[in-house]
Write an enzyme that holds these catalytic residues in place. Structure first.
Site, PDB file in Angstrom:
ATOM      1  N   ASP A  36       0.897  -1.210   0.061  1.00 39.59           N
ATOM      2  CA  ASP A  36       0.095   0.113   0.112  1.00 39.59           C
ATOM      3  C   ASP A  36       0.915   1.269  -0.091  1.00 39.59           C
ATOM      4  OD1 ASP A  36      -2.219  -1.682   0.213  1.00 39.59           O
ATOM      5  OD2 ASP A  36      -2.878  -0.964   1.894  1.00 39.59           O
ATOM      6  N   PHE A  37       2.021   1.236   0.788  1.00 37.12           N
ATOM      7  CA  PHE A  37       2.785   2.276   0.876  1.00 37.12           C
ATOM      8  C   PHE A  37       3.663   2.547  -0.599  1.00 37.12           C
ATOM      9  CE2 PHE A  37       6.840   4.345   2.044  1.00 37.12           C
ATOM     10  CZ  PHE A  37       6.405   5.499   2.326  1.00 37.12           C
ATOM     11  N   ASP A  40       0.844   4.303  -2.479  1.00 32.14           N
ATOM     12  CA  ASP A  40       0.658   5.511  -1.996  1.00 32.14           C
ATOM     13  C   ASP A  40       1.501   6.466  -2.724  1.00 32.14           C
ATOM     14  OD1 ASP A  40      -1.849   4.956  -0.939  1.00 32.14           O
ATOM     15  OD2 ASP A  40      -1.120   4.630   1.068  1.00 32.14           O
ATOM     16  N   SER A  90     -13.703   7.896  -1.833  1.00 33.31           N
ATOM     17  CA  SER A  90     -12.464   7.142  -1.189  1.00 33.31           C
ATOM     18  C   SER A  90     -12.151   8.102   0.041  1.00 33.31           C
ATOM     19  CB  SER A  90     -11.648   6.685  -2.176  1.00 33.31           C
ATOM     20  OG  SER A  90     -10.543   7.574  -2.134  1.00 33.31           O
ATOM     21  N   GLU A 120     -11.539   6.549  14.559  1.00 34.98           N
ATOM     22  CA  GLU A 120     -11.901   5.222  14.299  1.00 34.98           C
ATOM     23  C   GLU A 120     -10.793   4.325  13.841  1.00 34.98           C
ATOM     24  OE1 GLU A 120     -15.282   5.312  11.705  1.00 34.98           O
ATOM     25  OE2 GLU A 120     -16.249   6.793  12.811  1.00 34.98           O
ATOM     26  N   LYS A 122      -9.181   2.059  11.130  1.00 35.31           N
ATOM     27  CA  LYS A 122      -9.502   1.723   9.549  1.00 35.31           C
ATOM     28  C   LYS A 122      -9.230   0.344   9.364  1.00 35.31           C
ATOM     29  CE  LYS A 122      -7.866   3.708   5.039  1.00 35.31           C
ATOM     30  NZ  LYS A 122      -8.090   2.501   4.694  1.00 35.31           N
ATOM     31  N   ASP A 124      -9.103  -3.242   7.643  1.00 34.52           N
ATOM     32  CA  ASP A 124      -8.410  -3.455   6.280  1.00 34.52           C
ATOM     33  C   ASP A 124      -9.283  -4.690   5.606  1.00 34.52           C
ATOM     34  OD1 ASP A 124      -6.851  -3.327   4.141  1.00 34.52           O
ATOM     35  OD2 ASP A 124      -5.019  -4.034   5.060  1.00 34.52           O
ATOM     36  N   ARG A 143     -18.428  -1.504  -3.380  1.00 38.17           N
ATOM     37  CA  ARG A 143     -17.971  -0.325  -3.959  1.00 38.17           C
ATOM     38  C   ARG A 143     -18.155  -0.161  -5.308  1.00 38.17           C
ATOM     39  NH1 ARG A 143     -14.225   3.444  -2.081  1.00 38.17           N
ATOM     40  NH2 ARG A 143     -13.214   2.024  -0.906  1.00 38.17           N
ATOM     41  N   GLU A 186     -17.317  -2.062   6.432  1.00 41.35           N
ATOM     42  CA  GLU A 186     -16.304  -2.913   5.827  1.00 41.35           C
ATOM     43  C   GLU A 186     -16.512  -4.414   5.942  1.00 41.35           C
ATOM     44  OE1 GLU A 186     -14.269  -0.849   4.582  1.00 41.35           O
ATOM     45  OE2 GLU A 186     -12.039  -1.772   4.186  1.00 41.35           O
ATOM     46  N   TYR A 238     -19.866   1.839   9.423  1.00 41.45           N
ATOM     47  CA  TYR A 238     -19.145   2.988   9.981  1.00 41.45           C
ATOM     48  C   TYR A 238     -19.611   4.360   9.504  1.00 41.45           C
ATOM     49  CZ  TYR A 238     -16.108   1.556   6.285  1.00 41.45           C
ATOM     50  OH  TYR A 238     -15.443   1.287   4.944  1.00 41.45           O
ATOM     51  N   LYS A 301     -12.702  11.736  11.377  1.00 43.55           N
ATOM     52  CA  LYS A 301     -13.898  12.229  10.655  1.00 43.55           C
ATOM     53  C   LYS A 301     -14.268  13.504  11.635  1.00 43.55           C
ATOM     54  CE  LYS A 301     -15.494   7.732   9.177  1.00 43.55           C
ATOM     55  NZ  LYS A 301     -16.312   6.606   9.490  1.00 43.55           N
ATOM     56  N   LYS A 325      -2.509   6.623   7.754  1.00 44.83           N
ATOM     57  CA  LYS A 325      -2.199   5.091   7.626  1.00 44.83           C
ATOM     58  C   LYS A 325      -0.819   4.814   8.285  1.00 44.83           C
ATOM     59  CE  LYS A 325      -3.036   3.352   3.400  1.00 44.83           C
ATOM     60  NZ  LYS A 325      -3.419   3.033   2.117  1.00 44.83           N
ATOM     61  N   CYS A 420      20.913 -24.066 -13.810  1.00 48.24           N
ATOM     62  CA  CYS A 420      19.917 -24.404 -12.943  1.00 48.24           C
ATOM     63  C   CYS A 420      20.263 -25.228 -11.870  1.00 48.24           C
ATOM     64  CB  CYS A 420      18.806 -25.206 -13.974  1.00 48.24           C
ATOM     65  SG  CYS A 420      17.303 -25.906 -13.293  1.00 48.24           S
ATOM     66  N   CYS A 423      18.299 -28.859 -12.837  1.00 52.48           N
ATOM     67  CA  CYS A 423      18.623 -29.897 -14.109  1.00 52.48           C
ATOM     68  C   CYS A 423      19.954 -29.561 -14.653  1.00 52.48           C
ATOM     69  CB  CYS A 423      17.678 -29.853 -15.212  1.00 52.48           C
ATOM     70  SG  CYS A 423      17.304 -28.303 -16.051  1.00 52.48           S
ATOM     71  N   CYS A 438      15.446 -20.847 -16.337  1.00 53.71           N
ATOM     72  CA  CYS A 438      15.966 -22.132 -16.723  1.00 53.71           C
ATOM     73  C   CYS A 438      15.351 -22.347 -18.109  1.00 53.71           C
ATOM     74  CB  CYS A 438      15.594 -23.286 -15.803  1.00 53.71           C
ATOM     75  SG  CYS A 438      15.926 -24.762 -16.536  1.00 53.71           S
ATOM     76  N   CYS A 444      13.229 -29.965 -17.273  1.00 60.07           N
ATOM     77  CA  CYS A 444      13.753 -29.484 -16.021  1.00 60.07           C
ATOM     78  C   CYS A 444      12.761 -30.128 -14.999  1.00 60.07           C
ATOM     79  CB  CYS A 444      13.853 -28.057 -15.873  1.00 60.07           C
ATOM     80  SG  CYS A 444      14.284 -27.651 -14.169  1.00 60.07           S
TER      81      CYS A 444
HETATM   82  S1  IVH Z   1     -15.075   6.339   6.262  1.00 56.99           S
HETATM   83  C1  IVH Z   1     -16.731   9.027   3.176  1.00 56.99           C
HETATM   84  N1  IVH Z   1     -14.340   4.977   8.236  1.00 56.99           N
HETATM   85  O1  IVH Z   1     -11.130   2.655   3.968  1.00 56.99           O
HETATM   86  C2  IVH Z   1     -16.111   8.190   4.271  1.00 56.99           C
HETATM   87  N2  IVH Z   1     -13.641   4.255   6.028  1.00 56.99           N
HETATM   88  O2  IVH Z   1      -9.247   4.074   2.200  1.00 56.99           O
HETATM   89  C3  IVH Z   1     -15.797   7.001   3.628  1.00 56.99           C
HETATM   90  N3  IVH Z   1     -12.498   2.053   5.844  1.00 56.99           N
HETATM   91  O3  IVH Z   1     -13.344   3.737   1.525  1.00 56.99           O
HETATM   92  C4  IVH Z   1     -15.182   6.178   4.635  1.00 56.99           C
HETATM   93  N4  IVH Z   1     -12.314   1.588   8.084  1.00 56.99           N
HETATM   94  O4  IVH Z   1     -13.511   1.267   2.665  1.00 56.99           O
HETATM   95  C5  IVH Z   1     -14.435   4.923   6.956  1.00 56.99           C
HETATM   96  N5  IVH Z   1     -13.553   3.423  10.076  1.00 56.99           N
HETATM   97  C6  IVH Z   1     -14.016   3.834   8.779  1.00 56.99           C
HETATM   98  C7  IVH Z   1     -13.317   2.935   7.809  1.00 56.99           C
HETATM   99  C8  IVH Z   1     -13.065   3.183   6.356  1.00 56.99           C
HETATM  100  C9  IVH Z   1     -11.926   1.217   6.831  1.00 56.99           C
HETATM  101  C10 IVH Z   1     -12.075   2.135   4.617  1.00 56.99           C
HETATM  102  C11 IVH Z   1     -13.175   2.300   3.457  1.00 56.99           C
HETATM  103  C12 IVH Z   1     -12.718   3.496   2.726  1.00 56.99           C
HETATM  104  C13 IVH Z   1     -11.288   3.178   2.631  1.00 56.99           C
HETATM  105  C14 IVH Z   1     -10.463   4.419   2.308  1.00 56.99           C
END
Ligand code: IVH
Length: 683
Positions: A36-37, A40, A90, A120, A122, A124, A143, A186, A238, A301, A325, A420, A423, A438, A444
């Site tokens: 993911d890193f 990103d 997203s 909250e 996040k 996965d 989604r 999720e 959520y 949020k 993240k 190899c 073989c 190989c 082989c």
């Molecule tokens: S809120 C408009 N809350 O992370 C707000 N998302 O990388 C939308 N996700 O699309 C999302 N935990 O699939 C929210 N506590 C959480 C979450 C969360 C995981 C996911 C979700 C989102 C994605 C973004």
């Protein structure tokens, strides 16, 4: 050094196509190639360039759209689709706590009202949107591309904790104000389910899932809800959405959702200010490893819905929320030795043997070094102290070396083999892929056995033979190529250690049955490099027969959706290589399916010639069988309704979107029995 404008434009294009490829790997194939890193970082680079050159921002740039989990080719889509009532956006993200101060400041600038944050975990997993009407779950949508998602209601109903019926609220004695709402969240896979699933897959010889996220989204898209139930998925919700909802704040909405019996996270916390947010993040950065499920960060949020509305949205994400993240965890350990493994395709992969070390909850003893270039770049030596990290893949990788700790007397440069290890054939280097191969594909032993194992796997020919059986058959010279399965005799099998009539019978029966396996699985079983299950399906949908595929020019291959240069070359060369072409010929003689079923074998009539069908809902037969019937009578099947559609065939529980669209375009809707009459009448 500043980039020239031309170079910047070229880089933007490169980044876009690379990000789109990774989106597909992640969202559709569930097989990410990078962490993911790393993903990103690509996205940040693109955002930086687009900021500098806003004139080149296009609406379809990955910075402006959300990644799609929908299958690209409509004919291959296996789920009904429906439009989201509110787009599924997203979330912006950062790895840098200092950027959260900027986030906080931006919000304070757009409002003068007091507000708090909801922090909250996040989770996965994979996003889901549930619709409840009058307290009843009516639909679950993935989604998708943010506007349209896959309808996975039947699958979601199997997930423990998701109520199909809500508890009426005591306060309002019912669902007052909540007669019709959506709730998003999720779907995730706890570590315990993930470990059990991969353990079983290993025993079955199936490909392992790289991480719980991929396993969750792959499981949610299975066709059989009974199988989904076995996967041990869980759900956490959520975000509540709807018209005129009776709430002032997000935390109030979640508390009500909980009272209705919906699974809401127990880990959310209201924070008064940025310091409290940072404390929450610090806490979970340390304690996240104690959780029984994976998280990849913290979501922050704005809590007050009124302030959320004031702060607003970009095309892609809310401005009132962001994600912090966590970077993948790394661990330091010593490199003991390097093994060189030959894979199914002959690629030689260096694998590091490490002093065991704990990383993200599991003990790591081995790590991938990818290839010779990578080893050279790291300048890695035996006995070095190295850092390992879990990226997108199953095997952790070595990311860097601690040179300060290198013991000059003990550290030994590794010997990358020239031949190899299996073989003894001289290795060749594939410049484009920076890998050593190989070339002795058909001689082989490791490659042959790995290929045979791939050939018999469930998603290919589904022959009842595991690694041990293949080893036995190979060692006795009964098996050298896939076609040899079709000449095995009971007498031969009974000479093998531990074999009885029953086991021999079972194997022979499954070999016999494999002659009926559809062409796309046979094609996948051929083990052509870069041709996985999905590509095999796409190729069969396009070319229909092996003859057509074999005869296809590179240009013709490139015309197929999703087939790029590398894949086209691989297919083209496979059929031009005498040895592999011969092996395919042997399989043809063995009587395997080398044509898409409906068009050759079961072609029944031309009654439906020129007619385009869209099907929706469930039928007395499988959707696949119905599609084949349409093809068998000369009709065409497509995924979505347009003016060109002749009929919509609607089974039980058809998609409301499809019905509406058909009605609005005046396209006749047939029931299953209407459809059967249509073919029978005209016979
Ligand atoms: S809120 C408009 N809350 O992370 C707000 N998302 O990388 C939308 N996700 O699309 C999302 N935990 O699939 C929210 N506590 C959480 C979450 C969360 C995981 C996911 C979700 C989102 C994605 C973004």
């Amino acid at each position: 050094m500043a980039m020239t404008k031309n170079a910047a434009q070229k880089r933007i294009e490169e980044l876009r196509s690379e990000i789109l490829r990774h989106n597909r790997n992640y969202y559709v194939l569930n097989m990410p190639e990078i962490s993911d890193f790393e993903y990103d970082l690509l996205m940040m680079e693109l955002q930086g360039l687009e900021k500098k050159y806003p004139e080149w921002i296009t609406p379809d740039s990955p910075t402006q759209t959300v990644g799609s989990d929908l299958v690209d080719e409509p004919a291959l889509r296996e789920f009904e689709q429906a439009r989201h009532r509110y787009p599924m956006l997203s979330l912006g993200n950062t790895y840098d706590p200092n950027e959260l101060a900027a986030f906080d400041e931006r919000i304070r600038k757009s409002t003068d009202r007091p507000f708090t944050y909801s922090c909250e975990l996040k989770f996965d997993g994979t996003a889901i949107c549930l619709t409840y009407e009058q307290g009843r779950l009516v639909r679950a949508l993935t989604r998708g591309d943010g506007s349209v998602g896959d309808v996975v209601t039947r699958n979601v109903e199997t997930i423990p904790g998701i109520p199909t019926l809500l508890q009426p609220l005591a306060s309002t004695s019912g669902f007052s104000g909540l007669e019709n709402f959506e709730i998003r969240g999720e779907i995730y896979m706890p570590f315990s389910s993930f470990d059990a699933l991969n353990h079983e897959r290993e025993l079955q010889g199936d490909a392992l899932f790289a991480n719980p996220r991929n396993a969750a989204s792959g499981s949610l898209k299975l066709q059989d809800p009974k199988e989904v139930r076995k996967r041990g998925l869980r759900c956490v919700l959520y975000q509540v959405l709807g018209e005129d909802l009776p709430f002032q704040s997000h935390s109030e909405a979640l508390a009500t959702a909980k009272a209705l019996g919906l699974p809401v996270s127990e880990y959310a916390q209201t924070c008064e200010n940025l310091d409290e947010v940072l404390a929450f993040i610090r806490h979970w950065d340390v304690h996240r490893h104690e959780l029984p499920f994976p998280i990849d960060g913290i979501v922050i949020k704005v809590n007050q819905l009124e302030v959320q509305a004031q702060v607003g949205y970009t095309a892609k994400a809310p401005r009132w929320a962001t994600a912090f993240k966590f970077k993948a965890e790394e661990a330091k350990t010593r490199l003991l030795s390097i093994d060189y493994q030959v894979g199914r395709t002959g690629a030689v992969t260096p694998v590091a043997n490490l002093e065991p070390v704990l990383l993200s909850g599991t003990i790591v003893k081995r790590a991938s070094l990818h290839n010779y270039e990578q080893m050279k770049q790291l300048d890695i030596r035996i006995n070095d102290w190295v850092y390992v990290e879990k990226g997108g893949e199953i095997i952790p990788k070595i990311t860097r070396i601690d040179l300060a700790d290198r013991d000059l007397f003990q550290s030994l440069p590794p010997d990358f083999p020239t031949h190899c290890p299996d073989c003894g054939t001289l290795l060749v280097k594939d410049e484009a892929e920076a890998r050593h191969y190989c070339p002795n594909q058909t001689g082989c032993p490791t490659q042959i056995k790995a290929w045979l194992l791939h050939f018999v796997s469930r998603k290919a020919l589904d022959i009842n033979a595991g690694e041990a059986t293949i080893e036995q058959l190979y060692n006795r010279d009964f098996l050298r190529e896939p076609a040899d399965f079709y000449n095995l005799t009971q007498a031969q099998l009974l000479t093998l250690d531990g074999w009885k009539e029953r086991s021999a019978e079972r194997l022979l029966q499954s070999i016999q049955a494999s002659r009926q396996v559809p062409f796309d699985r046979v094609l996948y079983g051929l083990g052509i490099r870069h041709v996985g299950e999905t590509t095999a399906k796409t190729l069969v949908a396009h070319f229909q027969t092996l003859d057509a595929l074999q005869a296809a020019s590179r240009e013709a291959l490139l015309e197929v959706n999703d087939i790029g240069d590398v894949v086209a070359d691989s297919i083209y060369n496979y059929f031009r290589n005498d040895r592999t072409a011969n092996l395919v010929e042997h399989l043809r003689q063995a009587g395997l399916q080398f044509a898409a079923q409906a068009s050759s074998e079961t072609k029944v009539s031309d009654q439906l010639a020129g007619l385009n069908f869209v099907i929706s809902g469930t039928f007395s037969c499988s959707r696949e069988a119905l599609k084949n019937t349409i093809l068998a009578h000369g009709g065409k099947n497509t995924g979505s309704i347009s003016k060109k559609t002749s009929y919509l065939v609607a089974g039980a529980n058809p998609g409301p979107e499809k019905i509406n669209k058909a009605e609005s375009l005046g396209i006749p809707i047939l029931s299953e029995s209407d459809f059967n009459q249509l073919i029978n009448n005209e016979k």
